[in-house]
Design a protein around this motif. Structure first.
Motif, PDB file in Angstrom:
ATOM      1  N   LEU A  61       0.789  -1.235   0.000  1.00 26.96           N
ATOM      2  CA  LEU A  61       0.000   0.000   0.000  1.00 26.96           C
ATOM      3  C   LEU A  61       0.822   1.286   0.000  1.00 26.96           C
ATOM      4  O   LEU A  61       0.292   2.336  -0.337  1.00 26.96           O
ATOM      5  N   ARG A  62       2.050   1.199   0.378  1.00 22.84           N
ATOM      6  CA  ARG A  62       2.904   2.391   0.438  1.00 22.84           C
ATOM      7  C   ARG A  62       2.840   3.145  -0.882  1.00 22.84           C
ATOM      8  O   ARG A  62       2.968   2.539  -1.948  1.00 22.84           O
ATOM      9  N   PRO A  63       2.660   4.456  -0.827  1.00 25.07           N
ATOM     10  CA  PRO A  63       2.486   5.212  -2.063  1.00 25.07           C
ATOM     11  C   PRO A  63       3.740   5.290  -2.934  1.00 25.07           C
ATOM     12  O   PRO A  63       3.635   5.513  -4.132  1.00 25.07           O
ATOM     13  N   ASP A  64       4.884   5.088  -2.352  1.00 24.91           N
ATOM     14  CA  ASP A  64       6.121   5.237  -3.144  1.00 24.91           C
ATOM     15  C   ASP A  64       6.562   3.934  -3.799  1.00 24.91           C
ATOM     16  O   ASP A  64       7.661   3.842  -4.331  1.00 24.91           O
ATOM     17  N   LEU A  65       5.712   2.929  -3.752  1.00 28.70           N
ATOM     18  CA  LEU A  65       6.108   1.657  -4.358  1.00 28.70           C
ATOM     19  C   LEU A  65       6.062   1.734  -5.877  1.00 28.70           C
ATOM     20  O   LEU A  65       5.177   2.339  -6.459  1.00 28.70           O
ATOM     21  N   LYS A  66       7.053   1.100  -6.456  1.00 24.02           N
ATOM     22  CA  LYS A  66       7.107   1.015  -7.917  1.00 24.02           C
ATOM     23  C   LYS A  66       6.537  -0.330  -8.327  1.00 24.02           C
ATOM     24  O   LYS A  66       7.127  -1.362  -8.084  1.00 24.02           O
ATOM     25  N   ARG A  67       5.381  -0.345  -8.883  1.00 23.63           N
ATOM     26  CA  ARG A  67       4.796  -1.619  -9.292  1.00 23.63           C
ATOM     27  C   ARG A  67       5.264  -1.975 -10.700  1.00 23.63           C
ATOM     28  O   ARG A  67       5.790  -1.159 -11.418  1.00 23.63           O
ATOM     29  N   GLY A  68       5.050  -3.180 -11.070  1.00 22.77           N
ATOM     30  CA  GLY A  68       5.377  -3.559 -12.444  1.00 22.77           C
ATOM     31  C   GLY A  68       6.653  -4.358 -12.546  1.00 22.77           C
ATOM     32  O   GLY A  68       7.294  -4.682 -11.548  1.00 22.77           O
ATOM     33  N   ASN A  69       6.983  -4.687 -13.766  1.00 26.70           N
ATOM     34  CA  ASN A  69       8.118  -5.567 -14.008  1.00 26.70           C
ATOM     35  C   ASN A  69       9.439  -4.910 -13.632  1.00 26.70           C
ATOM     36  O   ASN A  69       9.587  -3.696 -13.666  1.00 26.70           O
ATOM     37  N   PHE A  70      10.382  -5.761 -13.318  1.00 25.94           N
ATOM     38  CA  PHE A  70      11.737  -5.297 -13.044  1.00 25.94           C
ATOM     39  C   PHE A  70      12.442  -5.030 -14.372  1.00 25.94           C
ATOM     40  O   PHE A  70      12.292  -5.796 -15.332  1.00 25.94           O
ATOM     41  N   SER A  71      13.189  -3.951 -14.418  1.00 27.00           N
ATOM     42  CA  SER A  71      13.951  -3.647 -15.625  1.00 27.00           C
ATOM     43  C   SER A  71      15.220  -4.495 -15.647  1.00 27.00           C
ATOM     44  O   SER A  71      15.621  -5.078 -14.634  1.00 27.00           O
ATOM     45  N   GLU A  72      15.838  -4.544 -16.798  1.00 28.02           N
ATOM     46  CA  GLU A  72      17.085  -5.289 -16.943  1.00 28.02           C
ATOM     47  C   GLU A  72      18.139  -4.715 -15.995  1.00 28.02           C
ATOM     48  O   GLU A  72      18.925  -5.443 -15.390  1.00 28.02           O
ATOM     49  N   GLU A  73      18.106  -3.410 -15.853  1.00 26.42           N
ATOM     50  CA  GLU A  73      19.065  -2.735 -14.970  1.00 26.42           C
ATOM     51  C   GLU A  73      18.847  -3.150 -13.515  1.00 26.42           C
ATOM     52  O   GLU A  73      19.795  -3.420 -12.776  1.00 26.42           O
ATOM     53  N   GLU A  74      17.575  -3.226 -13.142  1.00 26.06           N
ATOM     54  CA  GLU A  74      17.257  -3.663 -11.778  1.00 26.06           C
ATOM     55  C   GLU A  74      17.700  -5.110 -11.572  1.00 26.06           C
ATOM     56  O   GLU A  74      18.240  -5.457 -10.516  1.00 26.06           O
TER      57      GLU A  74
END
Length: 275
Positions: A61-74
């Motif tokens: 629920l935290r508003p600063d969460l980045k949802r979605g797929n991980f990038s290649e860099e990540e």
DNA sequence: AACATGTGCAACCGCACATGA
DNA sequence: CTCATGTGCGGTTGCACATGT
């Protein structure tokens, strides 16, 4: 006499959260902020355990969460950090804004493990699968130029001139700091070969009895000067490390700050705080 | 279509550590 | 110093969905 449960289990919901519960939690934290998870459920009108509320907030629920797929860099960042830190998901998450330890842990187990295996690497040791047998015999040694105590801040990942990579025989698996001086690289050419992080190395710590929690938790004098995250002190990987080199911020060393000290780094007595 | 198996992820559990009385 | 309590972490589980037979 056991420890009392964190909540009254008979009167708490379990399982998936409903939209209404999410809304209640979000509204309560918006109004009151985080903290005091034990009393939060009651105050927020939730039939949930405090720990459950915390987890739901932090992981979903935290508003600063980045949802979605991980990038290649990540992906690559996670792999690098895991090679250095092992299963210290919270520490790894700290390097990936918007990602949670739980998310990274799941992603590791479902994707990256497979990715590494397909590359022919052992997911735990980050070494070639057919070479894992020799991994345990590898030690890193650091030159001691100041601090007598073990300190994660002392790990110099890029300043490779300060340490040697030593592969011991199977009969000689113990890293012994007494060998430090006589094993220093003797020429600059040899040192240059270490200028990049060798991410195939898994860095762990020699089980120094003098720095383990059990032996030093109550002794201020025996605590490392910089008050390290103790996770590092107990972190172990397949290689043993005798650490005595000068400290440098890990995130800077990993290149996240383009070679500059990050704003979180503070120099204290010549050592940089881990951040 | 029905079932079996695999996969991904949210959530739970137990433990260790931190902190304050 | 000891004990009780709160918090955070890592490992594991269980469920929903996807895919294969």
């Amino acid at each position: 006499m056991g420890r009392s449960p964190c909540c009254e289990k008979a009167h708490t919901n379990k399982g998936a959260w409903t939209k209404e519960e999410d809304d209640r939690l979000i509204n309560y934290i918006r109004a009151n902020g985080e903290g005091c998870w034990r009393s939060l459920p009651k105050a927020a009108g939730l039939l949930r355990c405090g720990k459950s509320c915390r987890l739901r907030w932090i992981n979903y629920l935290r508003p600063d969460l980045k949802r979605g797929n991980f990038s290649e860099e990540e992906d690559e960042t996670i792999i690098k950090l895991h090679s250095l830190l092992g299963n210290k998901w919270s520490l790894i998450a700290g390097r990936l804004p918007g990602r949670t330890d739980n998310e990274i842990k799941n992603y590791w187990n479902t994707h990256i493990k497979r990715k590494l295996i397909s590359r022919g690497l052992d997911p735990q040791t980050h070494r070639p699968l057919n070479a894992t047998a020799t991994t345990a015999n590898t030690c890193l040694e650091f030159k001691n130029d100041s601090s007598p105590s073990l300190d994660i801040n002392d790990i110099t990942l890029m300043d490779q001139s300060k340490f040697n990579l030593i592969t011991n025989s199977a009969e000689d698996m113990k890293c012994n700091s007494s060998t430090t001086e006589e094993t220093q690289p003797q020429n600059s050419g040899e040192q240059k070969s270490y200028q990049a992080i060798n991410l195939e190395l898994s860095i762990g710590l020699v089980p120094f009895q003098s720095v383990t929690r059990s032996s030093s938790a109550n002794s201020a004098e025996s605590k490392p000067q910089n008050n390290l995250p103790d996770e590092f002190l107990t972190a172990r990987a397949s290689t043993a490390v005798a650490i005595v080199a000068r400290a440098v911020c890990l995130c800077c060393q990993l290149g996240f700050q383009n070679g500059q000290l990050c704003s979180n780094c503070q120099s204290t007595n010549g050592f940089y705080r881990y951040c």
